[in-house]
Scaffold this motif. Structure first.
Motif, PDB file in Angstrom:
ATOM      1  N   ARG A  17      16.689  31.872 -18.024  1.00  0.00           N
ATOM      2  CA  ARG A  17      17.723  32.917 -18.046  1.00  0.00           C
ATOM      3  C   ARG A  17      18.101  33.299 -16.615  1.00  0.00           C
ATOM      4  O   ARG A  17      19.262  33.449 -16.278  1.00  0.00           O
ATOM      5  CB  ARG A  17      17.197  34.141 -18.804  1.00  0.00           C
ATOM      6  CG  ARG A  17      18.213  35.281 -18.838  1.00  0.00           C
ATOM      7  CD  ARG A  17      17.759  36.405 -19.730  1.00  0.00           C
ATOM      8  NE  ARG A  17      17.580  35.947 -21.094  1.00  0.00           N
ATOM      9  CZ  ARG A  17      16.575  36.293 -21.889  1.00  0.00           C
ATOM     10  NH1 ARG A  17      15.661  37.121 -21.463  1.00  0.00           N
ATOM     11  NH2 ARG A  17      16.489  35.829 -23.116  1.00  0.00           N
ATOM     12  N   HIS A  18      17.091  33.444 -15.779  1.00  0.00           N
ATOM     13  CA  HIS A  18      17.305  33.843 -14.391  1.00  0.00           C
ATOM     14  C   HIS A  18      18.034  32.741 -13.615  1.00  0.00           C
ATOM     15  O   HIS A  18      18.851  33.024 -12.729  1.00  0.00           O
ATOM     16  CB  HIS A  18      15.941  34.147 -13.770  1.00  0.00           C
ATOM     17  CG  HIS A  18      16.042  34.786 -12.435  1.00  0.00           C
ATOM     18  ND1 HIS A  18      16.478  36.078 -12.268  1.00  0.00           N
ATOM     19  CD2 HIS A  18      15.793  34.307 -11.200  1.00  0.00           C
ATOM     20  CE1 HIS A  18      16.494  36.371 -10.982  1.00  0.00           C
ATOM     21  NE2 HIS A  18      16.077  35.309 -10.311  1.00  0.00           N
ATOM     22  N   ALA A  19      17.732  31.479 -13.960  1.00  0.00           N
ATOM     23  CA  ALA A  19      18.260  30.354 -13.176  1.00  0.00           C
ATOM     24  C   ALA A  19      19.715  30.020 -13.508  1.00  0.00           C
ATOM     25  O   ALA A  19      20.446  29.535 -12.643  1.00  0.00           O
ATOM     26  CB  ALA A  19      17.399  29.109 -13.432  1.00  0.00           C
ATOM     27  N   SER A 200      24.505  24.599  -9.275  1.00  0.00           N
ATOM     28  CA  SER A 200      23.059  24.440  -9.216  1.00  0.00           C
ATOM     29  C   SER A 200      22.376  25.635  -9.918  1.00  0.00           C
ATOM     30  O   SER A 200      22.859  26.764  -9.810  1.00  0.00           O
ATOM     31  CB  SER A 200      22.730  24.369  -7.724  1.00  0.00           C
ATOM     32  OG  SER A 200      21.390  24.433  -7.547  1.00  0.00           O
ATOM     33  N   SER A 201      21.301  25.353 -10.652  1.00  0.00           N
ATOM     34  CA  SER A 201      20.606  26.434 -11.378  1.00  0.00           C
ATOM     35  C   SER A 201      19.081  26.209 -11.292  1.00  0.00           C
ATOM     36  O   SER A 201      18.411  26.027 -12.319  1.00  0.00           O
ATOM     37  CB  SER A 201      21.066  26.466 -12.832  1.00  0.00           C
ATOM     38  OG  SER A 201      20.923  25.190 -13.439  1.00  0.00           O
ATOM     39  N   PRO A 202      18.550  26.233 -10.069  1.00  0.00           N
ATOM     40  CA  PRO A 202      17.119  25.889  -9.924  1.00  0.00           C
ATOM     41  C   PRO A 202      16.194  27.008 -10.401  1.00  0.00           C
ATOM     42  O   PRO A 202      16.533  28.179 -10.322  1.00  0.00           O
ATOM     43  CB  PRO A 202      16.976  25.717  -8.405  1.00  0.00           C
ATOM     44  CG  PRO A 202      18.047  26.577  -7.817  1.00  0.00           C
ATOM     45  CD  PRO A 202      19.185  26.583  -8.788  1.00  0.00           C
ATOM     46  N   TRP A 203      15.030  26.591 -10.895  1.00  0.00           N
ATOM     47  CA  TRP A 203      13.925  27.554 -11.029  1.00  0.00           C
ATOM     48  C   TRP A 203      13.370  27.777  -9.620  1.00  0.00           C
ATOM     49  O   TRP A 203      13.142  26.803  -8.881  1.00  0.00           O
ATOM     50  CB  TRP A 203      12.776  26.960 -11.840  1.00  0.00           C
ATOM     51  CG  TRP A 203      12.949  26.897 -13.317  1.00  0.00           C
ATOM     52  CD1 TRP A 203      13.929  27.435 -14.083  1.00  0.00           C
ATOM     53  CD2 TRP A 203      12.033  26.249 -14.226  1.00  0.00           C
ATOM     54  NE1 TRP A 203      13.702  27.150 -15.407  1.00  0.00           N
ATOM     55  CE2 TRP A 203      12.545  26.432 -15.521  1.00  0.00           C
ATOM     56  CE3 TRP A 203      10.848  25.540 -14.067  1.00  0.00           C
ATOM     57  CZ2 TRP A 203      11.905  25.928 -16.661  1.00  0.00           C
ATOM     58  CZ3 TRP A 203      10.215  25.030 -15.184  1.00  0.00           C
ATOM     59  CH2 TRP A 203      10.727  25.230 -16.461  1.00  0.00           C
ATOM     60  N   ARG A 204      13.122  29.029  -9.266  1.00  0.00           N
ATOM     61  CA  ARG A 204      12.373  29.347  -8.043  1.00  0.00           C
ATOM     62  C   ARG A 204      11.174  30.156  -8.498  1.00  0.00           C
ATOM     63  O   ARG A 204      11.300  31.348  -8.784  1.00  0.00           O
ATOM     64  CB  ARG A 204      13.240  30.159  -7.067  1.00  0.00           C
ATOM     65  CG  ARG A 204      14.447  29.390  -6.576  1.00  0.00           C
ATOM     66  CD  ARG A 204      15.253  30.158  -5.544  1.00  0.00           C
ATOM     67  NE  ARG A 204      16.558  29.567  -5.364  1.00  0.00           N
ATOM     68  CZ  ARG A 204      16.804  28.468  -4.653  1.00  0.00           C
ATOM     69  NH1 ARG A 204      15.806  27.858  -4.032  1.00  0.00           N
ATOM     70  NH2 ARG A 204      18.022  27.978  -4.563  1.00  0.00           N
ATOM     71  N   LEU A 205      10.049  29.479  -8.631  1.00  0.00           N
ATOM     72  CA  LEU A 205       8.890  30.087  -9.285  1.00  0.00           C
ATOM     73  C   LEU A 205       7.902  30.587  -8.237  1.00  0.00           C
ATOM     74  O   LEU A 205       7.377  29.802  -7.449  1.00  0.00           O
ATOM     75  CB  LEU A 205       8.208  29.068 -10.200  1.00  0.00           C
ATOM     76  CG  LEU A 205       9.131  28.371 -11.213  1.00  0.00           C
ATOM     77  CD1 LEU A 205       8.345  27.357 -12.031  1.00  0.00           C
ATOM     78  CD2 LEU A 205       9.826  29.380 -12.105  1.00  0.00           C
ATOM     79  N   GLY A 206       7.665  31.891  -8.244  1.00  0.00           N
ATOM     80  CA  GLY A 206       6.744  32.489  -7.288  1.00  0.00           C
ATOM     81  C   GLY A 206       5.467  32.967  -7.955  1.00  0.00           C
ATOM     82  O   GLY A 206       5.132  32.559  -9.079  1.00  0.00           O
ATOM     83  N   CYS A 253       7.467  27.344  -5.937  1.00  0.00           N
ATOM     84  CA  CYS A 253       7.880  26.012  -6.365  1.00  0.00           C
ATOM     85  C   CYS A 253       9.354  26.063  -6.759  1.00  0.00           C
ATOM     86  O   CYS A 253       9.791  27.020  -7.392  1.00  0.00           O
ATOM     87  CB  CYS A 253       7.002  25.647  -7.560  1.00  0.00           C
ATOM     88  SG  CYS A 253       7.575  24.286  -8.536  1.00  0.00           S
ATOM     89  N   VAL A 254      10.092  25.036  -6.360  1.00  0.00           N
ATOM     90  CA  VAL A 254      11.492  24.917  -6.778  1.00  0.00           C
ATOM     91  C   VAL A 254      11.608  23.720  -7.712  1.00  0.00           C
ATOM     92  O   VAL A 254      11.119  22.627  -7.400  1.00  0.00           O
ATOM     93  CB  VAL A 254      12.426  24.706  -5.565  1.00  0.00           C
ATOM     94  CG1 VAL A 254      13.848  24.408  -6.021  1.00  0.00           C
ATOM     95  CG2 VAL A 254      12.420  25.926  -4.662  1.00  0.00           C
ATOM     96  N   VAL A 255      12.223  23.940  -8.870  1.00  0.00           N
ATOM     97  CA  VAL A 255      12.530  22.844  -9.791  1.00  0.00           C
ATOM     98  C   VAL A 255      14.047  22.842  -9.966  1.00  0.00           C
ATOM     99  O   VAL A 255      14.618  23.816 -10.473  1.00  0.00           O
ATOM    100  CB  VAL A 255      11.829  23.038 -11.158  1.00  0.00           C
ATOM    101  CG1 VAL A 255      12.171  21.876 -12.096  1.00  0.00           C
ATOM    102  CG2 VAL A 255      10.324  23.169 -10.989  1.00  0.00           C
TER     103      VAL A 255
END
Ligand SMILES: C[S@@+](CC[C@H](N)C(=O)[O-])C[C@H]1O[C@@H](n2cnc3c(N)ncnc32)[C@H](O)[C@@H]1O
Length: 266
Positions: A17-19, A200-206, A253-255
């Motif tokens: 949703r965030h991405a 672009s719609s990457p996950w940026r997971l912290g 991590c970026v996906v």
């Protein structure tokens, strides 16, 4: 059973949703508001209804939804989470049966995290049906092959290369497009006269998404092993390092993903 676990889909839903690229969601909502009311969306590979939950409060209020998947357990979970709503119909249907895909009156087909599983041949047959009706397409969260960590490990590249090779194997539709899915759709839809926008719609997971990061890493083990280019010992070392790094303060991590919106101008 599709092999997509409802707990995995629930874990990734907030990150998805965030991405999602907000500008494409805004364009989709404007397009639906300007078309013939009531708008009608068909969400293919709906899983437990993540796309519906994300978009239903944003699209015009009178939008009708068909949610389609072939996995009865995921549809059962979708029904449980969505509850009864006159605006939503759930359908069990295998997408490989494209002739019977219920496209009549559909304004836009939506899909999330689906097209990277699909083959070029499937996309071409799917787009024949879509473009014949001049139906729009909102295809979000297609994995683009990028996976990077702030805390590096020497085997990151080899592991991600193997994972990406596995992404191109058959996921039920023939050899999958994997990271090439969005570009393939874009070229085909532009050739068919559509106005296509990608973002672009990457996950940026912290640190606040440690569970998702860990599950993602565990999910990479089997595909990377199956490719066989990284030894079992190396993979276990890499996995142990990555799983422990998930808990570090400065770890993220970026996906990479890409969203696509295609609208027929006619
Ligand atoms: C990665 S999941 C994404 C689910 C959902 N769109 C989401 O974002 O949470 C892919 C979905 O495609 C569905 N799927 C895979 N192959 C399918 C097929 N041949 N026909 C219908 N659905 C399929 C799976 O059951 C699963 O729900």
């Amino acid at each position: 059973m599709s092999g997509f676990d409802k707990n995995w889909l629930a874990l990734r839903e907030p990150a998805d949703r965030h991405a999602r690229a907000k500008s494409l969601v805004d364009m989709l909502c404007r397009h639906l508001a300007e078309g013939h009311p009531p708008p009608s969306l068909l969400d293919i590979g709906c899983g437990t209804g993540s796309t519906y939950r994300t978009l239903s409060s944003l699209v015009p209020q009178d939008t009708r939804w068909q949610l389609l998947d072939y996995d009865p357990l995921l549809l059962e979970e979708a029904a449980r989470r969505i509850g009864s709503s006159a605006a939503v119909t759930l359908r069990q249907h295998d997408l490989n049966d494209l002739t019977a895909l219920p496209l009549d009156g559909v304004s836009v087909v939506t899909a999330s995290a689906l097209f990277d599983l699909c083959s070029a041949d499937f996309c071409s047959r799917f787009l024949d049906r879509l473009t014949g009706n001049r139906t729009g397409l909102y295809a979000s969260l297609n994995y683009d092959g990028v996976m990077e960590w702030t805390i590096a490990h020497p085997l990151d590249r080899s592991v991600v290369d193997s994972f990406n090779r596995h992404q191109r194997l058959d996921k039920g539709f023939g050899p999958a497009l994997g990271p090439d899915a969005t570009e393939h759709l874009r070229l085909s839809l532009e050739a068919a006269g559509y106005q296509v926008t990608t973002r672009s719609s990457p996950w940026r997971l912290g640190a606040d998404q440690q569970d998702l990061q860990a599950e993602l890493l565990r999910g990479m083990e089997r595909p990377v092993m199956e490719i066989g280019a990284v030894s079992s010992n190396d993979l276990q070392d890499w996995l142990a390092f990555r799983l422990s790094a998930v808990n570090a303060d400065n770890s993220s991590c970026v996906v990479g993903h890409t969203d696509l919106l295609a609208i027929h101008p006619g």
